[in-house]
Design a protein around this motif. Sequence first.
Motif, mmCIF file in Angstrom:
data_model
loop_
_atom_site.group_PDB
_atom_site.id
_atom_site.type_symbol
_atom_site.label_atom_id
_atom_site.label_comp_id
_atom_site.label_asym_id
_atom_site.label_seq_id
_atom_site.Cartn_x
_atom_site.Cartn_y
_atom_site.Cartn_z
ATOM 1 N N TYR A 137 0.834 -1.212 0.000
ATOM 2 C CA TYR A 137 0.000 0.000 0.000
ATOM 3 C C TYR A 137 0.864 1.255 0.000
ATOM 4 O O TYR A 137 0.637 2.181 -0.795
ATOM 5 N N PHE A 191 2.550 2.028 -3.252
ATOM 6 C CA PHE A 191 1.699 2.797 -4.171
ATOM 7 C C PHE A 191 1.641 4.267 -3.771
ATOM 8 O O PHE A 191 1.726 5.160 -4.628
ATOM 9 N N ILE A 235 -5.951 3.724 -10.749
ATOM 10 C CA ILE A 235 -5.553 3.397 -9.374
ATOM 11 C C ILE A 235 -5.405 1.882 -9.212
ATOM 12 O O ILE A 235 -4.429 1.396 -8.626
ATOM 13 N N THR A 236 -6.352 1.128 -9.744
ATOM 14 C CA THR A 236 -6.288 -0.328 -9.642
ATOM 15 C C THR A 236 -5.067 -0.881 -10.363
ATOM 16 O O THR A 236 -4.342 -1.738 -9.827
ATOM 17 N N MET A 291 -1.818 -0.079 -8.362
ATOM 18 C CA MET A 291 -1.637 -0.915 -7.171
ATOM 19 C C MET A 291 -1.322 -2.357 -7.539
ATOM 20 O O MET A 291 -0.500 -3.012 -6.878
ATOM 21 N N SER A 315 -7.474 -1.575 -3.792
ATOM 22 C CA SER A 315 -7.845 -0.445 -4.655
ATOM 23 C C SER A 315 -9.315 -0.076 -4.516
ATOM 24 O O SER A 315 -9.688 1.079 -4.745
ATOM 25 N N CYS A 351 -10.205 3.807 -3.899
ATOM 26 C CA CYS A 351 -11.157 4.530 -4.759
ATOM 27 C C CYS A 351 -12.338 5.056 -3.950
ATOM 28 O O CYS A 351 -12.828 6.171 -4.206
#
Length: 601
Positions: A346, A349, A450-451, A454, A502, A506
Amino acid sequence: PGVNQAVCTGLLMVALFWVVGGCFQSTQKRATLRKEMLKRIKYGSTTPALSFDDMDLDQTEGEIYCSHRMCGCYPTDFSKDDTDYLVESERNGGDLCARLSRIFSAVCCGKLCCRQLQLCGACALAQEGRDLDILIPAERRRLDYVTFQPYVDYFNQIRTLRFEKNGKLWDHYAALSKLSRILLKTLISAVMLLVIVAGVISPRSFQWGNMLVFLATFLQAFLVLYFVHWHWNRFDISLDAVIKYFACGFAITTTTAIFFEMVESMAMQLLAKALMMLLPLEAENNGYTSGFDISFFDFSPHHMYAAASASDYKKAFNREYPWISVSFLFVSAYCIAAMVEEMCKYFGFKMIEHPDFMSESELQKAASHGIPERDEDGEDRFELGGGLECVSGLDGIHSEEYESFDSYENEDTGARQSRRSVQRRQLLEYKSVTLSEAPPRSVQSIAASITVAMVSVALGFACCENLIYIFLYNGSSLSMEISVLISRSLFPVHPLCAAIQSIGVCKQQLENDKSIGIGRILLPAILLHGSYDYAIMLLNFLATLNADEDGNVSIIYSIVALGASVLFVICGLWYYVRQSYQQVQRLEQLHRSRAFVGVDA
């Protein structure tokens, strides 16, 4: 064999000296940068005509160099504003993970006897980062690591590709930043070096078959990235971003996780030794004097209670006190493995800043600041590696006078004195940049990016971890290496847990749900990852207890372990698909209502 050994030893020594020399050089540059920052904070842009020793900078030169050594301790340089900010943050609360993080930071970085405990300069880098936030506007800090290339120097090409829907791979490669090109060249160079080792030196432990396994480990990760990014989301997030996030997961996230897992495993080792000495145990003494000699790997999440490494004494202890062993397994699976690795992924990212996730207003400000002019040869007038050039170059002026001091011995008195000289240095000239036209990004596109980001970090982490499993933990034979690669490729727990994370990111960033903290983001992934590891560890433990005198284990345990692995992966996929579908519906409604306020930077 003698020649091979000599060559390998020579290469190892060259690499060692290169690393040590680089560390000393980096320490010198970081100290130079820290001196300049302290001067700017104390005196502003106009530095008085004083030597460093005569300036009141609250830190001695020894303390400055101490801040970037492997380890050290010096008085904290938190200002009153920093202290007030930390106190206010503690009052604001947060979830459990946020509170634990603040406690750890407070103990190690300033509140323990008013001193900072330095480990590889971590606290110093954090403090310098806060100082840079004060000294330099945000638009002037939009630079890549290592190369210091401004984002707007290469992001215009990425925007053009996105606007024109250009899907040609070569054009996307041409739009890469200098840092991404360096990362790719580093990987290619490493592969070529290993090809030479396998083909020319050809040691017994690394031949052509092992080389193919090495390549297959990377290709497995790249194949997943092809579908996750290039096939489905190539216009949502750039190839440049994917390379950087993958490299962060491979190099930074993995090493961070190994360090914290080692610390926790050592604590488990001490606790286990204490329990073995306190609890009574009747075991045959057949000359085993190393009953308490427990290595780090016995409590590593990758080796704990493995049948091949358990001694007779530990087997007897496991049979006598199985509930203690099961408790250790639980802590190892959920705390040492799952929690540490999911937190590291995490933060891997979070630590990367990329223009793909910057708002249009932030990009416009960075473009107005501009990029450095190039010299007559077409090269960047910009020195790499940090140091004084980094801070002074960001001033954006043509040149300035500065004072330098050198020490000499007075012939009459014999005392050491400093001589002041005034010189001029050429600084960078910046030119503004006009951003190319680009379509407004939808909230669904940002969620997809974002997905992918990550998952890229998780794939880099998994790729490095697979190499460790294959060549360090199970590198006894080529067939074993192939079987480990296949088994770990069939159960992609790391990218699956990253995709689950993710969903929470989000929800926090795009849906503006303030109730979502780091704990709620990580909890589902930790539960899945921990349960997967715990089931395998528990079955391995039961197989060890029920092995016959020759150490043979019933195949039923392997079948059950395989079934449990498949079950947990299916459950994780079902959870992600269900949560993702619900989130897509919410994001579409958010897009239609035009209530999206942007990503919280």
